[in-house]
Motif scaffolding. Sequence first.
Motif, mmCIF file in Angstrom:
data_model
loop_
_atom_site.group_PDB
_atom_site.id
_atom_site.type_symbol
_atom_site.label_atom_id
_atom_site.label_comp_id
_atom_site.label_asym_id
_atom_site.label_seq_id
_atom_site.Cartn_x
_atom_site.Cartn_y
_atom_site.Cartn_z
ATOM 1 N N HIS A 152 7.529 -3.961 7.877
ATOM 2 C CA HIS A 152 6.217 -4.385 7.407
ATOM 3 C C HIS A 152 5.407 -3.204 6.890
ATOM 4 O O HIS A 152 5.595 -2.072 7.320
ATOM 5 N N TYR A 153 4.476 -3.510 5.999
ATOM 6 C CA TYR A 153 3.519 -2.519 5.517
ATOM 7 C C TYR A 153 2.290 -3.245 4.984
ATOM 8 O O TYR A 153 2.331 -4.455 4.745
ATOM 9 N N GLN A 154 1.209 -2.508 4.823
ATOM 10 C CA GLN A 154 -0.002 -3.028 4.204
ATOM 11 C C GLN A 154 -0.227 -2.205 2.944
ATOM 12 O O GLN A 154 0.035 -1.010 2.924
ATOM 13 N N LYS A 155 -0.741 -2.865 1.919
ATOM 14 C CA LYS A 155 -0.862 -2.188 0.621
ATOM 15 C C LYS A 155 -2.300 -2.217 0.106
ATOM 16 O O LYS A 155 -3.140 -2.954 0.621
ATOM 17 N N ALA B 81 -4.465 -0.747 3.189
ATOM 18 C CA ALA B 81 -3.315 -0.097 3.828
ATOM 19 C C ALA B 81 -3.778 0.511 5.149
ATOM 20 O O ALA B 81 -4.940 0.896 5.293
ATOM 21 N N VAL C 42 10.623 3.953 10.613
ATOM 22 C CA VAL C 42 9.614 4.034 9.557
ATOM 23 C C VAL C 42 10.290 4.475 8.263
ATOM 24 O O VAL C 42 11.316 5.153 8.276
ATOM 25 N N LYS D 18 -0.666 5.772 6.075
ATOM 26 C CA LYS D 18 -0.740 4.721 5.048
ATOM 27 C C LYS D 18 0.428 4.903 4.075
ATOM 28 O O LYS D 18 0.828 6.028 3.790
ATOM 29 N N GLY E 116 6.451 1.852 5.553
ATOM 30 C CA GLY E 116 6.928 0.617 6.148
ATOM 31 C C GLY E 116 7.302 0.905 7.589
ATOM 32 O O GLY E 116 7.651 2.028 7.941
ATOM 33 N N HIS E 117 7.245 -0.129 8.428
ATOM 34 C CA HIS E 117 7.495 0.056 9.851
ATOM 35 C C HIS E 117 8.181 -1.173 10.442
ATOM 36 O O HIS E 117 7.905 -2.299 10.054
ATOM 37 N N GLU F 137 -0.632 -7.643 3.197
ATOM 38 C CA GLU F 137 0.640 -7.367 3.872
ATOM 39 C C GLU F 137 1.819 -7.482 2.911
ATOM 40 O O GLU F 137 1.794 -8.231 1.951
#
Length: 181
Positions: free
Chosen positions: A62-65, A69, A85, A115, A118-119, A143
């Motif tokens: 997962h990641y936030q953009k 972020a 990661v 930031k 991905g994790h 997300e």
Amino acid sequence: MQVEETPLKDCFLVKPRIFEDHRGIFLETYHRERFAELTGIDTEFVQDNQSVSSFGVLRGMHYQKGEFAQTKLVRVIYGKVLDVVVDLRPDSPTFKKTYKAILDDKNLHQIYIPKGFGHGFLTLSEKSVFAYKCDDYYKPGSEGGIIFNDPDLKIDWDFPTKEMILSDKDRKQPTFKEAFG
């Protein structure tokens, strides 16, 4: 607190100082000023999250953009996980490279994830309690995700895929090429 650079730019393994005696243990899980002194990075965390997972549960990648972020500081309160990661920052010298570490309730290590990363993590104990601090609030529209077994990233989970427990969402994540072109 001891902070070690990982092979990924701006990503750190954090090892807290543990005080132990006949009563049990005590540790400081985060100290903003000390972390900034050791890394040159001053992060203000605004949200704490926690998940509970059973053996074989994989959550990720997962990641936030965009403007929402998140930088994260992740740790295991109970149990054991393989934490992974990946640097998703196109301008980074470690773009598309991964780092993995065992986080558990014995070593009490943490990973500082900047930031643009991905994790994901895989629970290796009967149960895990996983906690993380975020420097921005969760916004569903920001997300993103990449499939855990992406052929370009080649993440070795060292665990049989057929025994992994994934959400429907994580089973259907796009590949790296689909997400980033």
